[in-house]
Scaffold this motif. Sequence first.
Motif, PDB file in Angstrom:
ATOM      1  N   ASN A 112      10.804 -35.855 -27.927  1.00 18.91           N
ATOM      2  CA  ASN A 112      10.971 -36.266 -29.312  1.00 18.91           C
ATOM      3  C   ASN A 112      11.173 -35.092 -30.267  1.00 18.91           C
ATOM      4  OD1 ASN A 112      10.799 -38.970 -28.709  1.00 18.91           O
ATOM      5  ND2 ASN A 112       8.594 -39.068 -29.002  1.00 18.91           N
ATOM      6  N   ASN A 113      10.467 -33.989 -30.032  1.00 24.95           N
ATOM      7  CA  ASN A 113      10.606 -32.839 -30.920  1.00 24.95           C
ATOM      8  C   ASN A 113      12.027 -32.302 -30.920  1.00 24.95           C
ATOM      9  OD1 ASN A 113       7.926 -32.987 -31.656  1.00 24.95           O
ATOM     10  ND2 ASN A 113       7.245 -31.452 -30.169  1.00 24.95           N
ATOM     11  N   ALA A 114      12.596 -32.163 -29.727  1.00 17.39           N
ATOM     12  CA  ALA A 114      13.972 -31.679 -29.618  1.00 17.39           C
ATOM     13  C   ALA A 114      14.928 -32.663 -30.280  1.00 17.39           C
ATOM     14  CB  ALA A 114      14.340 -31.472 -28.152  1.00 17.39           C
ATOM     15  N   PHE A 115      14.711 -33.941 -30.051  1.00 13.02           N
ATOM     16  CA  PHE A 115      15.574 -34.982 -30.607  1.00 13.02           C
ATOM     17  C   PHE A 115      15.572 -34.930 -32.134  1.00 13.02           C
ATOM     18  CE2 PHE A 115      16.015 -39.409 -32.149  1.00 13.02           C
ATOM     19  CZ  PHE A 115      17.280 -39.690 -31.666  1.00 13.02           C
ATOM     20  N   GLU A 116      14.398 -34.849 -32.748  1.00  7.38           N
ATOM     21  CA  GLU A 116      14.301 -34.831 -34.207  1.00  7.38           C
ATOM     22  C   GLU A 116      14.929 -33.566 -34.784  1.00  7.38           C
ATOM     23  OE1 GLU A 116      13.427 -37.242 -36.066  1.00  7.38           O
ATOM     24  OE2 GLU A 116      12.732 -38.554 -34.444  1.00  7.38           O
ATOM     25  N   ARG A 117      14.753 -32.454 -34.105  1.00  3.49           N
ATOM     26  CA  ARG A 117      15.338 -31.186 -34.555  1.00  3.49           C
ATOM     27  C   ARG A 117      16.861 -31.266 -34.534  1.00  3.49           C
ATOM     28  NH1 ARG A 117      16.185 -25.751 -32.213  1.00  3.49           N
ATOM     29  NH2 ARG A 117      16.095 -26.735 -30.167  1.00  3.49           N
ATOM     30  N   GLU A 118      17.405 -31.901 -33.503  1.00  5.03           N
ATOM     31  CA  GLU A 118      18.856 -32.037 -33.379  1.00  5.03           C
ATOM     32  C   GLU A 118      19.414 -33.005 -34.412  1.00  5.03           C
ATOM     33  OE1 GLU A 118      18.131 -31.106 -28.722  1.00  5.03           O
ATOM     34  OE2 GLU A 118      18.703 -33.133 -29.308  1.00  5.03           O
ATOM     35  N   ILE A 119      18.686 -34.083 -34.687  1.00  4.92           N
ATOM     36  CA  ILE A 119      19.115 -35.030 -35.720  1.00  4.92           C
ATOM     37  C   ILE A 119      19.230 -34.316 -37.064  1.00  4.92           C
ATOM     38  CG2 ILE A 119      18.342 -36.976 -37.146  1.00  4.92           C
ATOM     39  CD1 ILE A 119      19.444 -38.017 -34.620  1.00  4.92           C
ATOM     40  N   GLU A 120      18.231 -33.524 -37.393  1.00  6.59           N
ATOM     41  CA  GLU A 120      18.230 -32.807 -38.668  1.00  6.59           C
ATOM     42  C   GLU A 120      19.393 -31.817 -38.741  1.00  6.59           C
ATOM     43  OE1 GLU A 120      15.285 -29.895 -41.318  1.00  6.59           O
ATOM     44  OE2 GLU A 120      14.467 -31.122 -39.669  1.00  6.59           O
ATOM     45  N   PHE A 121      19.673 -31.129 -37.634  1.00  8.15           N
ATOM     46  CA  PHE A 121      20.773 -30.161 -37.609  1.00  8.15           C
ATOM     47  C   PHE A 121      22.112 -30.870 -37.815  1.00  8.15           C
ATOM     48  CE2 PHE A 121      23.984 -27.477 -35.659  1.00  8.15           C
ATOM     49  CZ  PHE A 121      23.627 -26.204 -36.068  1.00  8.15           C
ATOM     50  N   VAL A 122      22.281 -32.015 -37.165  1.00  6.73           N
ATOM     51  CA  VAL A 122      23.527 -32.783 -37.327  1.00  6.73           C
ATOM     52  C   VAL A 122      23.688 -33.223 -38.781  1.00  6.73           C
ATOM     53  CG1 VAL A 122      24.720 -34.919 -36.726  1.00  6.73           C
ATOM     54  CG2 VAL A 122      23.629 -33.575 -34.938  1.00  6.73           C
ATOM     55  N   CYS A 123      22.604 -33.690 -39.391  1.00  8.05           N
ATOM     56  CA  CYS A 123      22.667 -34.142 -40.791  1.00  8.05           C
ATOM     57  C   CYS A 123      23.084 -33.001 -41.714  1.00  8.05           C
ATOM     58  CB  CYS A 123      21.308 -34.685 -41.223  1.00  8.05           C
ATOM     59  SG  CYS A 123      20.858 -36.257 -40.462  1.00  8.05           S
ATOM     60  N   GLU A 124      22.530 -31.828 -41.477  1.00  4.94           N
ATOM     61  CA  GLU A 124      22.813 -30.679 -42.341  1.00  4.94           C
ATOM     62  C   GLU A 124      24.230 -30.141 -42.131  1.00  4.94           C
ATOM     63  OE1 GLU A 124      19.687 -28.053 -41.262  1.00  4.94           O
ATOM     64  OE2 GLU A 124      18.182 -29.009 -42.561  1.00  4.94           O
ATOM     65  N   ASN A 125      24.798 -30.390 -40.969  1.00  3.54           N
ATOM     66  CA  ASN A 125      26.133 -29.873 -40.652  1.00  3.54           C
ATOM     67  C   ASN A 125      27.145 -30.993 -40.447  1.00  3.54           C
ATOM     68  OD1 ASN A 125      25.721 -26.733 -40.044  1.00  3.54           O
ATOM     69  ND2 ASN A 125      23.958 -27.826 -39.216  1.00  3.54           N
ATOM     70  N   PHE A 126      26.856 -32.149 -41.034  1.00  8.11           N
ATOM     71  CA  PHE A 126      27.675 -33.328 -40.772  1.00  8.11           C
ATOM     72  C   PHE A 126      29.116 -33.160 -41.251  1.00  8.11           C
ATOM     73  CE2 PHE A 126      29.295 -37.613 -41.631  1.00  8.11           C
ATOM     74  CZ  PHE A 126      29.051 -38.211 -40.411  1.00  8.11           C
ATOM     75  N   ILE A 127      29.304 -32.494 -42.373  1.00  2.81           N
ATOM     76  CA  ILE A 127      30.658 -32.338 -42.910  1.00  2.81           C
ATOM     77  C   ILE A 127      31.567 -31.661 -41.891  1.00  2.81           C
ATOM     78  CG2 ILE A 127      32.056 -31.170 -44.659  1.00  2.81           C
ATOM     79  CD1 ILE A 127      29.788 -31.616 -46.642  1.00  2.81           C
ATOM     80  N   TYR A 128      31.070 -30.579 -41.282  1.00  3.16           N
ATOM     81  CA  TYR A 128      31.863 -29.867 -40.278  1.00  3.16           C
ATOM     82  C   TYR A 128      31.991 -30.683 -38.996  1.00  3.16           C
ATOM     83  CZ  TYR A 128      33.197 -26.514 -36.699  1.00  3.16           C
ATOM     84  OH  TYR A 128      33.846 -25.893 -35.656  1.00  3.16           O
TER      85      TYR A 128
END
Length: 223
Positions: A112-128
């Motif tokens: 779960n920790n890895a999953f949540e970290r990746e979700i946040e990264f995708v959200c922050e870099n969604f435009i690209y």
Amino acid sequence: FTFIVNGKEIKTSRIISDLISPKISKIHFVDSSFDCFTINTTHKGDFSPILNLINFETIEFSPKDFPFISEVLEILGNNLIDVMYTGDEEELTTNNVLHLLCIHQNAKLNCNNAFEREIEFVCENFIYLCENKKEEFAQLEVSTLLKILNSEKLVLKDEDQLLSFVNGLYSKNSEFLTLYETVIFSNASSESMSEFLGIVDFQDITNSMWMELSNRLKGKISF
């Protein structure tokens, strides 16, 4: 006893089949002649190590095998085996994040920790990512995409970008229809709405989508 996993036969004993699969054990209780179980999975992997789980010892798998293992355990009806991701946290980049998210998105895996970290990264870099990794998004589950699109941390260029993104996924597979419920249609331009109207099947429109569309129809459009 024979397991047929994605067309490949794997021989073992009846005792082992009962130990790794409560589902098979129940079948044997009423039909002792049952000697073959077929497993077909979306993800591919090596089934043989799963038979070694009866030794009650920790077995290491490659992270890329997690989706396959999870699918197999679900088909076997075995919820007593704990599959845990213990690898070091890999540095996230726009090149690897969607691949890692695809591996970790299955809720049956303890990562779960890895999953949540990746979700946040995708959200922050969604435009690209939205503009450069469109094909990889299609590999994610609808529930994972909804978690991204409903996140307060999602960074968008504008609503047109989101609508175009969902149009692209829906045009390939109608199971992504529910993603339209994250779109605020009243913030979309006329050009984006034209694209939407040319793609969506109106028989697919949900009540939630219609309410958002109604808000746009009732509002003053200044595009």
